[in-house]
Design a protein around this motif. Structure first.
Motif, PDB file in Angstrom:
ATOM      1  N   LEU A 262       0.833  -1.208   0.000  1.00  0.00           N
ATOM      2  CA  LEU A 262       0.000   0.000   0.000  1.00  0.00           C
ATOM      3  C   LEU A 262       0.863   1.252   0.000  1.00  0.00           C
ATOM      4  CD1 LEU A 262      -2.717   1.454   0.260  1.00  0.00           C
ATOM      5  CD2 LEU A 262      -2.553   1.148   2.747  1.00  0.00           C
ATOM      6  N   LEU A 263       1.931   1.240   0.800  1.00  0.00           N
ATOM      7  CA  LEU A 263       2.826   2.394   0.862  1.00  0.00           C
ATOM      8  C   LEU A 263       3.375   2.736  -0.518  1.00  0.00           C
ATOM      9  CD1 LEU A 263       4.947   1.782   4.089  1.00  0.00           C
ATOM     10  CD2 LEU A 263       3.498   3.753   3.627  1.00  0.00           C
ATOM     11  N   PHE A 264       3.876   1.741  -1.227  1.00  0.00           N
ATOM     12  CA  PHE A 264       4.504   2.020  -2.513  1.00  0.00           C
ATOM     13  C   PHE A 264       3.469   2.300  -3.597  1.00  0.00           C
ATOM     14  CE2 PHE A 264       8.139   0.617  -0.250  1.00  0.00           C
ATOM     15  CZ  PHE A 264       9.202   1.234  -0.882  1.00  0.00           C
ATOM     16  N   PHE A 265       2.272   1.786  -3.445  1.00  0.00           N
ATOM     17  CA  PHE A 265       1.191   2.182  -4.350  1.00  0.00           C
ATOM     18  C   PHE A 265       0.889   3.673  -4.192  1.00  0.00           C
ATOM     19  CE2 PHE A 265      -3.352   2.970  -5.044  1.00  0.00           C
ATOM     20  CZ  PHE A 265      -3.472   2.560  -6.372  1.00  0.00           C
ATOM     21  N   LEU A 266       0.820   4.134  -2.955  1.00  0.00           N
ATOM     22  CA  LEU A 266       0.559   5.554  -2.704  1.00  0.00           C
ATOM     23  C   LEU A 266       1.723   6.423  -3.170  1.00  0.00           C
ATOM     24  CD1 LEU A 266      -1.126   5.379   0.815  1.00  0.00           C
ATOM     25  CD2 LEU A 266      -2.229   5.782  -1.392  1.00  0.00           C
TER      26      LEU A 266
ATOM     27  N   ARG B 292      -6.828  14.304  -0.215  1.00  0.00           N
ATOM     28  CA  ARG B 292      -6.817  13.613   1.080  1.00  0.00           C
ATOM     29  C   ARG B 292      -5.387  13.308   1.533  1.00  0.00           C
ATOM     30  NH1 ARG B 292     -11.136  12.889  -1.711  1.00  0.00           N
ATOM     31  NH2 ARG B 292     -13.184  12.593  -0.725  1.00  0.00           N
ATOM     32  N   LYS B 293      -4.523  14.265   1.275  1.00  0.00           N
ATOM     33  CA  LYS B 293      -3.103  14.077   1.579  1.00  0.00           C
ATOM     34  C   LYS B 293      -2.862  13.837   3.060  1.00  0.00           C
ATOM     35  CE  LYS B 293       1.368  16.310   0.800  1.00  0.00           C
ATOM     36  NZ  LYS B 293       2.052  17.500   0.218  1.00  0.00           N
ATOM     37  N   ARG B 294      -3.568  14.580   3.917  1.00  0.00           N
ATOM     38  CA  ARG B 294      -3.345  14.441   5.356  1.00  0.00           C
ATOM     39  C   ARG B 294      -3.805  13.072   5.862  1.00  0.00           C
ATOM     40  NH1 ARG B 294      -5.023  19.269   9.264  1.00  0.00           N
ATOM     41  NH2 ARG B 294      -3.313  20.135   8.030  1.00  0.00           N
ATOM     42  N   VAL B 295      -4.980  12.640   5.399  1.00  0.00           N
ATOM     43  CA  VAL B 295      -5.499  11.344   5.843  1.00  0.00           C
ATOM     44  C   VAL B 295      -4.595  10.215   5.368  1.00  0.00           C
ATOM     45  CG1 VAL B 295      -7.428   9.733   5.669  1.00  0.00           C
ATOM     46  CG2 VAL B 295      -7.873  12.182   5.913  1.00  0.00           C
ATOM     47  N   LEU B 296      -4.183  10.282   4.102  1.00  0.00           N
ATOM     48  CA  LEU B 296      -3.322   9.239   3.570  1.00  0.00           C
ATOM     49  C   LEU B 296      -1.934   9.287   4.206  1.00  0.00           C
ATOM     50  CD1 LEU B 296      -4.327   9.282  -0.195  1.00  0.00           C
ATOM     51  CD2 LEU B 296      -4.989   7.666   1.569  1.00  0.00           C
ATOM     52  N   GLY B 297      -1.524  10.475   4.674  1.00  0.00           N
ATOM     53  CA  GLY B 297      -0.277  10.563   5.418  1.00  0.00           C
ATOM     54  C   GLY B 297      -0.341   9.769   6.704  1.00  0.00           C
ATOM     55  N   LEU B 298      -1.509   9.789   7.348  1.00  0.00           N
ATOM     56  CA  LEU B 298      -1.697   8.978   8.555  1.00  0.00           C
ATOM     57  C   LEU B 298      -1.655   7.488   8.216  1.00  0.00           C
ATOM     58  CD1 LEU B 298      -4.541  11.018  10.315  1.00  0.00           C
ATOM     59  CD2 LEU B 298      -2.100  11.004  10.858  1.00  0.00           C
ATOM     60  N   VAL B 299      -2.207   7.132   7.058  1.00  0.00           N
ATOM     61  CA  VAL B 299      -2.153   5.740   6.612  1.00  0.00           C
ATOM     62  C   VAL B 299      -0.702   5.323   6.399  1.00  0.00           C
ATOM     63  CG1 VAL B 299      -2.765   4.147   4.751  1.00  0.00           C
ATOM     64  CG2 VAL B 299      -4.434   5.826   5.568  1.00  0.00           C
TER      65      VAL B 299
END
Length: 337
Positions: free
Chosen positions: A40-44, A188-195
Motif C-alpha cells: 500500500l505504501l509504494f502504491f501511494l 486527502r493528503k493528510r489522511v493518507l499521510g496517517l495511513v
C-alpha cells in the motif's frame, strides 16, 4: 533541538514489541498485514509522484545528478569504509544495518522543509527528492544485492521477486492509475499521510517482534549502540561538508547548494523501513536500528544548519552595497543622462 514526534511513536512501537511481541498465529497475521502495508505504501508513492513534474525537473539535471551521486555513490562508499570498524566498534549485524542505511534514497518532505527554511531552491529540492525516491526503488535493492550479498539477511532470487511484487509492481500500479486517482490522493493528503505512518508503525512492530522472539537484542550492548551513534555522526558530518563545499566547487549558486546539502545528506526513514522488511526478513529489527538513529540525528543537525543558512541569507540581502559598486552605479547614471 527538534525531536520528531514520529520517532517517539516508533520508539513506543519498539517498546510495545519488546513487551508484547506477536507470536504464533498472531505473528502470521502481523506478517501478512505488514506485507500488505508495504504494498500500500509504494502504491501511494506511485500515485503521488507527478510524472510531468519529474520530467520538467530534468532541466536542472546537473543538480539532480549531484544529489543522486551523493545518495547512491558517496554514501555507500562511506558505508563500505566502515567495514574496518568490525568487530572492534560495530558488530557484524549492526554494520549490515549501517551499510543498508547508506543505500536508502533521500528524503522528500524534510529536504523540502529545510531547503525552504534556509531560503534555498525549493523546486529543485522537490525534484531531487522525488528522483531519489524513484531511483531508490530499483537502486537500493540492486545495491543491497551487490554489497550485502548472502550475509545481508539472506538476499537471493526470492528476495528480488519479493521486491518486484511488493515494491515495484504497486509503485507502477500507482503511476498507471494516477490519472484517475491523483486528485483523490491530493485532496486527502493528510489522511493518507496517517495511513503511511500507521503502515510503517505496523512494519516496525512486526520486525521488532520477530527480533524479540529470536532474542537478537542480546547481541546489542549500550557500548555498541554508542559506537554506532558516533560512526553515524561522522558519516553525517562528512556528507554535510561534502555537499556544501562540493556544490561550491561545482559552481552552483547559493540556493542550489542549499538544496544539494539537504537533499544529498539525508536518508529516508519512510522508504527504508519497508524496504528493510522485504530485504532482511527476520533480521530486519537490527537492520533498521541504524536508520532510525540516523533519521533523528539528521533532523536535529539539519534544523540547526537551516536556521544558520537563513540568517546568513538574510544578512546578505540586508547588507549595504559596497562603496565601489555605489560609485559605479552613480557614474553610469550620469553618463546615461
Amino acid at each position: 533541538m527538534p525531536i520528531d514526534p514520529y520517532i517517539l511513536l516508533l520508539l513506543g512501537t519498539v517498546g510495545l514489541a519488546a513487551l508484547f511481541p506477536a507470536r504464533g498465529s498472531a505473528a502470521d497475521v502481523a506478517s501478512g498485514a505488514s506485507t500488505a502495508a508495504v504494498a500500500l505504501l509504494f502504491f501511494l508513492y506511485g500515485a503521488r509522484l507527478s510524472t510531468r513534474e519529474a520530467l520538467d525537473g530534468l532541466r536542472h539535471w546537473r543538480l539532480h545528478v549531484t544529489v543522486l551521486a551523493c545518495t547512491f555513490l558517496v554514501f555507500p562508499l562511506l558505508g563500505l569504509a566502515a567495514r574496518g570498524l568490525v568487530p572492534v566498534i560495530l558488530t557484524h549485524p549492526l554494520y549490515q544495518g549501517l551499510l543498508f542505511l547508506t543505500l536508502v534514497p533521500s528524503t522528500v518532505q524534510s529536504s523540502i522543509a529545510f531547503t525552504s527554511m534556509a531560503r534555498g531552491n525549493v523546486p529543485a529540492a522537490i525534484c531531487a527528492g522525488s528522483f531519489s525516491s524513484l531511483v531508490g526503488i530499483v537502486a537500493t535493492p540492486l545495491l543491497a544485492a551487490s554489497l550485502l550479498g548472502g550475509s545481508g539477511g539472506g538476499f537471493s532470487a526470492d528476495s528480488l521477486l519479493k521486491i518486484v511484487l511488493q515494491l515495484l509492481v504497486p509503485f507502477l500500479a500507482g503511476q498507471l492509475l494516477r490519472r484517475w486517482i491523483g486528485g483523490f490522493v491530493t485532496r486527502r493528503k493528510r489522511v493518507l499521510g496517517l495511513v503511511d505512518r500507521g503502515s510503517i508503525l505496523l512494519v516496525v512492530y512486526t520486525a521488532f517482534s520477530v527480533g524479540v522472539v529470536q532474542g537478537i537484542w542480546h547481541q546489542v550492548s549500550p557500548a555498541r549502540l554508542g559506537g554506532l551513534v558516533v560512526v553515524e555522526a561522522v558519516i553525517l558530518a562528512v556528507m554535510l561538508l561534502l555537499t556544501w563545499y562540493g556544490g561550491k566547487a561545482l559552481r552552483f549558486g547559493r540556493a542550489d547548494r542549499i538544496a544539494i546539502q539537504f537533499a544529498g545528506s539525508k536518508k529516508s526513514l519512510a522508504a527504508g523501513l519497508p524496504m528493510a522488511s522485504v530485504l532482511f526478513g527476520a533480521q530486519a529489527a537490527l537492520a533498521v536500528l541504524p536508520l532510525m538513529l540516523f533519521h533523528q540525528m539528521q533532523l536535529i543537525v539539519c534544523a540547526v544548519i537551516a536556521k544558520r543558512r537563513a540568517r546568513e541569507g538574510a544578512a546578505e540581502v540586508s547588507a549595504p552595497q559596497p562603496a565601489a559598486a555605489t560609485r559605479t552605479a552613480v557614474g553610469t547614471g550620469t553618463r546615461s543622462g
